[in-house]
Each structure stands twice: as C-alpha cells, then as structure tokens.
Design a protein around this motif. Sequence first.
Motif, PDB file in Angstrom:
ATOM      1  N   PHE A  62       1.083  -1.253  -0.159  1.00  0.00           N
ATOM      2  CA  PHE A  62      -0.043  -0.211  -0.332  1.00  0.00           C
ATOM      3  C   PHE A  62       1.149   2.063  -0.359  1.00  0.00           C
ATOM      4  O   PHE A  62       1.073   2.026  -1.015  1.00  0.00           O
ATOM      5  CB  PHE A  62      -0.995  -0.396   1.109  1.00  0.00           C
ATOM      6  N   ALA A  63       1.812   1.476   0.600  1.00  0.00           N
ATOM      7  CA  ALA A  63       2.685   2.817   0.925  1.00  0.00           C
ATOM      8  C   ALA A  63       3.457   2.644  -0.094  1.00  0.00           C
ATOM      9  O   ALA A  63       3.795   3.706  -0.611  1.00  0.00           O
ATOM     10  CB  ALA A  63       4.300   1.597   2.076  1.00  0.00           C
ATOM     11  N   LEU A  64       3.655   1.587  -0.842  1.00  0.00           N
ATOM     12  CA  LEU A  64       4.384   1.861  -2.369  1.00  0.00           C
ATOM     13  C   LEU A  64       4.183   2.289  -2.770  1.00  0.00           C
ATOM     14  O   LEU A  64       4.557   3.212  -3.710  1.00  0.00           O
ATOM     15  CB  LEU A  64       5.333   0.787  -2.403  1.00  0.00           C
ATOM     16  N   SER A  65       2.637   1.462  -3.246  1.00  0.00           N
ATOM     17  CA  SER A  65       1.894   2.083  -4.166  1.00  0.00           C
ATOM     18  C   SER A  65       2.128   3.823  -4.202  1.00  0.00           C
ATOM     19  O   SER A  65       1.998   4.191  -5.117  1.00  0.00           O
ATOM     20  CB  SER A  65       0.662   1.628  -3.867  1.00  0.00           C
ATOM     21  N   LEU A  66       1.678   3.885  -3.079  1.00  0.00           N
ATOM     22  CA  LEU A  66       1.246   5.814  -3.185  1.00  0.00           C
ATOM     23  C   LEU A  66       2.242   5.892  -3.212  1.00  0.00           C
ATOM     24  O   LEU A  66       1.984   7.286  -4.285  1.00  0.00           O
ATOM     25  CB  LEU A  66       1.230   6.048  -1.408  1.00  0.00           C
ATOM     26  N   LEU A  67       4.034   5.914  -2.938  1.00  0.00           N
ATOM     27  CA  LEU A  67       5.702   6.818  -3.469  1.00  0.00           C
ATOM     28  C   LEU A  67       5.032   5.949  -4.637  1.00  0.00           C
ATOM     29  O   LEU A  67       5.634   7.478  -5.331  1.00  0.00           O
ATOM     30  CB  LEU A  67       5.935   5.704  -3.031  1.00  0.00           C
ATOM     31  N   LYS A  68       4.945   5.591  -5.571  1.00  0.00           N
ATOM     32  CA  LYS A  68       4.731   5.506  -7.268  1.00  0.00           C
ATOM     33  C   LYS A  68       3.736   6.248  -7.695  1.00  0.00           C
ATOM     34  O   LYS A  68       4.365   7.344  -8.374  1.00  0.00           O
ATOM     35  CB  LYS A  68       4.355   4.374  -7.414  1.00  0.00           C
ATOM     36  N   ARG A  69       2.900   6.183  -7.152  1.00  0.00           N
ATOM     37  CA  ARG A  69       1.989   7.637  -7.663  1.00  0.00           C
ATOM     38  C   ARG A  69       2.183   9.210  -7.436  1.00  0.00           C
ATOM     39  O   ARG A  69       1.751  10.116  -8.187  1.00  0.00           O
ATOM     40  CB  ARG A  69       0.412   7.387  -6.859  1.00  0.00           C
ATOM     41  N   ALA A  70       2.196   8.676  -6.278  1.00  0.00           N
ATOM     42  CA  ALA A  70       3.364  10.713  -5.875  1.00  0.00           C
ATOM     43  C   ALA A  70       3.972  11.216  -6.893  1.00  0.00           C
ATOM     44  O   ALA A  70       4.528  11.642  -7.475  1.00  0.00           O
ATOM     45  CB  ALA A  70       3.891  10.295  -4.661  1.00  0.00           C
TER      46      ALA A  70
END
Length: 229
Positions: free
Chosen positions: A175-183
């Motif tokens: 979940f966290a890595l998905s948010l980082l990638k989208r940012a």
Amino acid sequence: MFARHFCAAALLLSATGICYAADGALNPAADAAPRLSRADRAAIVDEIVARLRADPEILVETLLRFRRAERADAGLGIVPEDAPATGRSDAPTTVVEFVDYTCAPCRVAGRALDDLARSGEIRVVHRDMPLTAEGVAISVAALDAYKSTGRYDERRDALLAGREVAAGREENRPFALSLLKRARSDAARLGIRSLPALAVVRDGRMEILTEDVGVDAVRAAAKRLAGGG
C-alpha cells in the motif's frame, strides 16, 4: 469532458467495490494485473447494474464523492482519496505537499503547513515522495500507521521534529509503495524535480511552488488563485 466522465465512472466502480484501471487491468496495485477481456468487461457492467438496482444510493454517493474530489484538486487528479490529509475537507484552499522527511527544508515547510491546516485556513494533502532509500523506509513507516489506524499525524509530527519512528509492517508495504509511486508520477506530470514542492489549488486553478514554500508564499498563491492579486 471525457476525463470528467472517466473519473466519475472510476469512482462508481470504486463505490461498488470493483477496482478497474484505465488500461483495462483489475487491481492496479498488483504487480501483474490481468487485462480484461470483452466478456470480463460485460460481466463487470452487469454486476454494476445489479448493485445499482439493489442500492440506488450508491450512485448518489458516487456523484458526491466525485464532486468533492473535483473541488479538491480542480479535476487534476493529484489528490487521491487514499492519501493522508490534515485540515478541514471544506477548506477554501487545498495544498498538495510533496515531501521527503529526510529533507530538512521539507520538515520546516511541513510544520508551517500543518499549523495553517489546523487553523482551518487550508487543507494539506500529504504526498510522500522520498528521494533516498532511507526516505522510503521512513515514509513506509508513516504510511503503515495511516493504513493500520487511519492516523498519519502522530508519526508525521515525530518525523517533522526529526525523531525516529518504528518501522512499518510488511503487510502494509505494498500500500505504501503504491502511494509513493503515484506521488512520483504526479510530481513528474506537474514538472516538479526538486523538494520541497507544493501544488496550491483553489477555485479550480493551481499554482506550483518549489523554492519559496513558506506561509507567506502559500497565502499569496491562494490569493492569486482566488483572483485577489
């Protein structure tokens, strides 16, 4: 017009419990998401229709969510619903903060932004965008708390003060890595190449701040966007 309708459709799919990516893939957070066949798409449409018939209020809630999201970021798609935020959801100005907690200027800016948000003047949407492996670990820890409890502010307060926080749990790492990638993707789309950086959004317009990101600069940008100079 197409983008507006597509966003509304995406929110409808989300509200009915179906994850559907723009490229026809299910569960876009997965590493290897299958593409949808014509039959799969027809089955999804049938399921959406069935759910709407069973609970028409889903459509009303979806449209309300779409309007709230559109107001928040001028329809630019830079305020994801699953990103942590500080401040009133109906604040007149939304500030999208791209932050790396290992960056000292980011921490200074973050404390000032949080003070403005707590006063009700702005809403801050936090987009973690670490530039180093250490920063990734720190952001994963902060987003782990958000995923587990819905709270981000306590760990954020500690990180802004330069204190260490407990490591994130492995089950929340995707979940966290998905948010980082989208940012990172959204920052690149906005032309942001250095931190700290802010996207100030008000009344359907946006201004990017990359060097001077202090309180006065944020207020001045909000005033310009509101047509006040």
